[in-house]
Design an enzyme around this catalytic site. Structure first.
Site, short mmCIF file in Angstrom:
data_model
loop_
_atom_site.label_atom_id
_atom_site.label_comp_id
_atom_site.label_asym_id
_atom_site.label_seq_id
_atom_site.Cartn_x
_atom_site.Cartn_y
_atom_site.Cartn_z
N LYS A 141 0.82 -1.22 0.00
CA LYS A 141 0.00 0.00 0.00
C LYS A 141 0.84 1.26 0.00
CE LYS A 141 -4.51 -1.45 1.54
NZ LYS A 141 -5.69 -1.14 2.35
N LYS A 148 -4.53 -8.90 -7.96
CA LYS A 148 -5.87 -9.25 -7.51
C LYS A 148 -6.86 -8.16 -7.90
CE LYS A 148 -5.73 -7.38 -2.77
NZ LYS A 148 -5.89 -7.63 -1.33
N LYS A 205 -10.63 -2.96 -4.91
CA LYS A 205 -11.57 -1.83 -4.87
C LYS A 205 -10.89 -0.53 -5.26
CE LYS A 205 -14.23 -3.15 -0.75
NZ LYS A 205 -13.15 -3.59 0.17
P1 TYM Z 1 -11.12 -5.97 2.18
O1 TYM Z 1 -12.09 -4.89 2.39
O2 TYM Z 1 -9.93 -5.73 1.32
O3 TYM Z 1 -11.86 -7.24 1.60
C1 TYM Z 1 -13.04 -7.77 2.20
C2 TYM Z 1 -13.12 -9.27 1.97
O4 TYM Z 1 -13.06 -9.55 0.56
C3 TYM Z 1 -12.02 -10.47 0.29
N1 TYM Z 1 -11.39 -10.08 -1.01
C4 TYM Z 1 -11.19 -10.93 -2.02
N2 TYM Z 1 -11.45 -12.24 -2.16
C5 TYM Z 1 -11.13 -12.82 -3.34
N3 TYM Z 1 -10.58 -12.14 -4.38
C6 TYM Z 1 -10.28 -10.82 -4.28
N4 TYM Z 1 -9.76 -10.17 -5.30
C7 TYM Z 1 -10.59 -10.15 -3.05
N5 TYM Z 1 -10.45 -8.88 -2.61
C8 TYM Z 1 -10.93 -8.86 -1.36
C9 TYM Z 1 -11.03 -10.32 1.44
O5 TYM Z 1 -10.28 -11.50 1.63
C10 TYM Z 1 -11.93 -10.02 2.61
O6 TYM Z 1 -12.40 -11.19 3.24
N6 TYM Z 1 -8.50 -6.03 6.45
C11 TYM Z 1 -9.74 -6.47 5.81
C12 TYM Z 1 -10.98 -6.02 6.52
C13 TYM Z 1 -10.96 -6.35 7.96
C14 TYM Z 1 -11.19 -7.62 8.56
C15 TYM Z 1 -11.08 -7.39 9.95
C16 TYM Z 1 -11.48 -8.87 8.06
C17 TYM Z 1 -10.74 -5.45 8.95
N7 TYM Z 1 -10.81 -6.07 10.15
C18 TYM Z 1 -11.24 -8.44 10.85
C19 TYM Z 1 -11.63 -9.93 8.98
C20 TYM Z 1 -11.51 -9.70 10.36
C21 TYM Z 1 -9.78 -5.90 4.40
O7 TYM Z 1 -9.18 -4.91 4.09
O8 TYM Z 1 -10.65 -6.57 3.57
#
Ligand code: TYM
Length: 343
Positions: A115, A205, A208
């Protein structure tokens, strides 16, 4: 019973990766939840502050994200769904946990380097001073999110596994130092789908934050544009039968992954069904499946966005439900740390 906890960042509309890697499996889990178990899902808005934002846009996105979660079929009557920023216990527990988190452990996490756009050791050495502490400490907030509810299971996509290993390292550091067994070791519940890749550049990947709209399909866009993006997806120039080969054929493999995840079948089940198709026909098949799968979320999202008062009310109710559990756990942590105010 089990305590399942997970979160999703609000910066940008939910895309097919979020849907197949997270919200679709959350929905499946929620449907099968036994009465003794609980599920907690939050919009990880505090996490979005780790990189610069337009804060008034972010505010809007926080509510769009809430609507998106409900649009994916998650029911606020069965699942606790709220905004992380509305539950101050997250950051209170984070502080406590930062006091158990080794700098070396955090340094090994890969996401802050990505990042901050730091590509090698020399760059990291030179530019470390500009890396924000919040970005570096981000996995500790994530651990606090999970441990605030003393989660037993954390359902996430493939890219979050490393952060949950850190969470377990913190559990062991905390329990050891305090001579307790207070925190459970939360298990990672990995989504069955492979990581969903960027449609234009399948070496990355689907993300967003990618500014190029052609790289991702969002659950809120219209079906015509979903179809167009699949038809334009990068594949390869290899002739003969289609094969699942993430190394040599990442684009084709990504389409096979998407189709399998939507059809609830394994890659091995999908390959014989599609191997004799042309690349164009594979894209047609995938486009059809995606449009059909996202039809309902798409419709519900539009409906919810026209009732901002309802969204607001549900989110506040969710925060109240979350706080009831969170404050009880935090109190116990404070007691263990000698931070309570009892005589
Ligand atoms: P975030 O917002 O990036 O993504 C949310 C969820 O979507 C999944 N994901 C994907 N799965 C497959 N292919 C992709 N290209 C892809 N992009 C995203 C992620 O694996 C995730 O499950 N740090 C986390 C949010 C978070 C969190 C937590 C999760 C904050 N606190 C506590 C679990 C427990 C994040 O940025 O996810």
């Amino acid at each position: 019973g089990s305590m399942l906890v997970s979160g999703i960042q609000p910066t940008g509309a939910f895309h097919l990766g979020n849907y197949l890697g997270a919200t679709k499996t959350w929905h499946t889990i929620a449907r099968k939840l036994d009465p003794s178990s609980q599920m907690v899902l939050f919009i990880a808005d505090l996490h979005s502050l780790t990189v610069p934002q337009n804060y008034s846009v972010l505010k809007k996105q926080r509510f769009e994200a809430y609507a998106s979660l409900l649009a994916c079929g998650l029911d606020p009557a069965k699942v606790t769904i709220y905004h992380q920023a509305a539950v101050p216990e997250h950051t209170q527990l984070q502080w406590a946990l930062t006091c158990f988190a080794g700098m070396g452990l955090l340094n090994r996490m890969t996401q802050w380097k990505a990042k901050a756009d730091l590509k090698n050791d020399a760059q990291i050495q030179n530019e470390l001073g500009a890396v924000k502490l919040g970005l570096f400490a981000y996995p500790v907030l994530m651990a606090a999110d999970v441990l605030l509810f003393n989660a037993t299971h954390v359902p996430v996509g493939q890219d979050q596994a490393q952060h949950l290993e850190l969470t377990r390292d913190l559990v062991s550091a905390f329990n050891k130092q305090t001579k307790t067994k207070f925190f459970h070791y939360p298990k990672t519940l990995m989504a069955p789908s492979n990581k969903i890749l960027n449609l234009r550049d399948p070496s990355k990947k689907m993300s967003k934050s990618d500014p190029d709209e052609l790289t991702k399909i969002t659950i809120t866009e219209d079906p015509k544009s979903m179809r167009m993006k699949i038809m334009k997806a990068t594949t390869d120039s290899i002739d003969g039968p289609l094969t699942f080969d993430p190394e040599q054929r990442p684009g084709i493999s990504n389409l096979i992954t998407i189709y399998s995840a939507i059809a609830n079948q394994t890659i091995e089940e999908t390959v014989p069904q599609i191997k004799d198709l042309s690349k164009r026909d594979l894209k047609e098949l995938v486009a059809e499946a995606v449009v059909k799968e996202l039809q309902e979320p798409n419709r519900v999202y539009k409906e919810l966005m026209s009732s901002p008062d309802l969204l607001h009310k549900l989110s506040l109710e969710g925060a109240d439900k979350a706080r009831a559990v969170a404050s009880k756990n935090l109190k116990e942590v404070y007691k263990i740390l000698g931070m309570d105010m009892e005589k």
